[in-house]
Design a protein around this motif. Structure first.
Motif, PDB file in Angstrom:
ATOM      1  N   HIS A 204       0.842  -1.160   0.043  1.00 63.86           N
ATOM      2  CA  HIS A 204       0.142  -0.101   0.064  1.00 63.86           C
ATOM      3  C   HIS A 204       0.753   1.424  -0.004  1.00 63.86           C
ATOM      4  N   ALA A 248      -4.779   7.449  -4.920  1.00 68.11           N
ATOM      5  CA  ALA A 248      -5.276   6.329  -4.007  1.00 68.11           C
ATOM      6  C   ALA A 248      -5.647   5.425  -5.274  1.00 68.11           C
ATOM      7  N   TYR A 252      -4.933   1.416  -4.921  1.00 68.59           N
ATOM      8  CA  TYR A 252      -6.005   0.390  -5.006  1.00 68.59           C
ATOM      9  C   TYR A 252      -5.641  -0.593  -6.154  1.00 68.59           C
ATOM     10  N   LEU A 255      -2.894  -2.615  -4.737  1.00 63.37           N
ATOM     11  CA  LEU A 255      -3.379  -3.662  -3.712  1.00 63.37           C
ATOM     12  C   LEU A 255      -4.372  -4.642  -4.364  1.00 63.37           C
ATOM     13  N   ALA A 256      -5.158  -4.599  -5.204  1.00 63.31           N
ATOM     14  CA  ALA A 256      -5.981  -5.279  -6.079  1.00 63.31           C
ATOM     15  C   ALA A 256      -5.142  -6.616  -6.715  1.00 63.31           C
ATOM     16  N   LEU A 276      -7.640  -3.975   3.613  1.00 69.37           N
ATOM     17  CA  LEU A 276      -8.420  -3.503   2.340  1.00 69.37           C
ATOM     18  C   LEU A 276      -8.142  -4.291   1.101  1.00 69.37           C
ATOM     19  N   ALA A 280     -10.276  -3.882  -2.631  1.00 72.53           N
ATOM     20  CA  ALA A 280      -9.354  -3.046  -3.561  1.00 72.53           C
ATOM     21  C   ALA A 280      -9.747  -2.926  -5.080  1.00 72.53           C
ATOM     22  N   ARG A 281     -10.299  -3.883  -5.716  1.00 75.41           N
ATOM     23  CA  ARG A 281     -10.701  -3.949  -6.969  1.00 75.41           C
ATOM     24  C   ARG A 281     -11.933  -3.181  -7.271  1.00 75.41           C
ATOM     25  N   ARG A 283     -12.936  -0.649  -5.308  1.00 81.04           N
ATOM     26  CA  ARG A 283     -12.650   0.825  -5.064  1.00 81.04           C
ATOM     27  C   ARG A 283     -11.876   1.513  -6.100  1.00 81.04           C
ATOM     28  N   GLU A 284     -10.972   0.553  -6.733  1.00 86.70           N
ATOM     29  CA  GLU A 284     -10.148   0.922  -8.013  1.00 86.70           C
ATOM     30  C   GLU A 284     -11.107   1.483  -9.183  1.00 86.70           C
TER      31      GLU A 284
END
Length: 403
Positions: A204, A248, A252, A255-256, A276, A280-281, A283-284
């Motif tokens: 992250h 962000a 994300y 992170l995804a 998270l 993550a995906r 939110r991306e």
């Protein structure tokens, strides 16, 4: 938005803009040239100093016009840090009893930026005995876990982390992990107990550090043509300005990808309760959809990054000047300092001022600057293939007509 079964590999997206080695070299060149502009009589700083978040903070404040650069400040981290290793990955961690004194100013700035009230967070160090020893062991285990699960992504992001500090949970205000744009390369993590929390924090916060290095060496963020444009994420009541939104989005996306690697490794049940990764995906995608509608707030390279991660068409992303330089001889602004990158052949220009200016150039524009740094030349002498690049440089006042 175009939805496909497979998402782009973040490491490949990053490498298309700049491979890790080239990006680090360009970032260091920026800080080296800036430091030379502020204190030209000083010895050229070593890479270790150029990677030091405290040094980078002082250069950044001077570039922003908020403070004068003092080359005599002592901010050597070596005496209070150690280096953890896992395969190719390296992670410098603050451990020495003097770390709290050396980083006290940074913690005050970060508290003012990130914490609502109270005293600045305190670092856990070797002086704290067993709690610190357990925390450091967990950091090492988390580093090992990140690299075991996602070696390519870890090796892509961690070179952009200059220092990790472990916070005393009594003073961290509930923070899990964080970065500060004022101290690039520095990441903070609350005293960990779960190696997977550490692994996720490294990905992250490493993503944020990677993004920062890309943003200061490429065309990412300019003046937002729609002032006041903010994003309101569905999962909180926050309001994010565009620069926070694109950062962000990038985090994300990374992170995804890490979450998919965790699932493939059969480790999803090991995630921390505040992870998270499962969202993550989603939110991306939410952030990316908003950004696509707000693309005019982004510069060319950031648009390319956004569209490439979302697998949208990038063919129309061009930025060419239509102006034509008139006849005459042209010279580079004599105040400019010029550095050409050995890896990428890109050119960095620095011009003193209040605040100073930094300009990255590539392709024909970089070639024109290099040729004009030696002597004045006419458009004809440069060649017809360079006329558009010359015109753009004249428009930006980096090159002047001298006769």
């Amino acid at each position: 938005m175009n939805r496909r079964s497979a998402w782009p590999d973040a490491t490949a997206v990053h490498a298309a803009l700049a491979p890790v080695g080239a990006l680090l070299a360009e970032r260091r060149a920026l800080y080296r040239l800036a430091a030379d502009m502020f204190a030209s009589d000083e010895r050229e700083p070593a890479d270790e100093k150029l990677d030091n978040p405290l040094f980078r903070f002082r250069v950044g404040e001077a570039l922003a016009g908020r403070a004068l650069f003092d080359p005599t400040v002592e901010d050597d981290l070596a005496p209070v840090t150690t280096e953890l290793r896992s395969g190719e990955a390296r992670l410098r961690v603050a451990i020495g009893m003097g770390a709290n004194d050396l980083l006290a100013g940074a913690m005050r700035v970060i508290r003012a930026q990130s914490f609502s009230d109270g005293t600045p967070p305190r670092l856990l160090t070797g002086a704290d005995g067993e709690p610190f020893t357990r925390a450091l062991d967990t950091i090492q285990a988390g580093l090992d876990k990140a690299r075991a699960v996602s070696p390519q992504l870890t090796d892509d992001l961690l070179p952009h982390v200059g220092l990790l500090v472990i916070l005393d949970p009594e003073t961290s205000g509930g923070l899990i992990s964080a970065s500060s744009r004022f101290f690039p390369g520095l990441i903070l993590i609350d005293r960990p107990v779960n190696p997977f929390d550490v692994a996720e924090a490294l990905i992250h916060e490493g993503a944020h550090q990677k993004f920062f290095d890309l943003a200061i060496t490429h065309d990412f963020l300019g003046a937002d043509p729609a002032e006041g444009r903010t994003f309101h994420p569905s999962w909180s009541g926050a309001s994010w300005p565009v620069e926070q939104v694109i950062a962000a989005f990038h985090a994300y996306a990374c992170l995804a990808q890490f979450n998919e690697d965790v699932a493939r490794a059969g480790e999803s049940a090991s995630l921390g309760v505040n992870s998270l990764l499962p969202v993550a995906r989603e939110r991306e995608e939410e952030i990316g959809e908003w950004l696509l509608a707000a693309e005019t707030a982004l510069e060319l390279d950031a648009r390319w990054l956004l569209r490439t991660f979302l697998e949208e068409d990038t063919a129309d992303l061009t930025q060419e000047s239509t102006a034509m330089a008139p006849e005459g001889r042209y010279a580079l602004d004599p105040l400019l300092r010029v550095a050409r990158m050995a890896h990428s052949r890109r050119v960095l220009l620095a011009r003193p001022g209040s605040p100073p200016e930094l300009h990255w150039l590539s392709g024909d524009a970089g070639d024109v600057v290099v040729r004009l740094s030696g002597e004045s030349l006419s458009a004809a002498e440069l060649g017809s293939e360079y006329v558009r690049a010359l015109s753009a440089l004249v428009e930006s006042s980096l090159v002047h007509r001298v006769e």
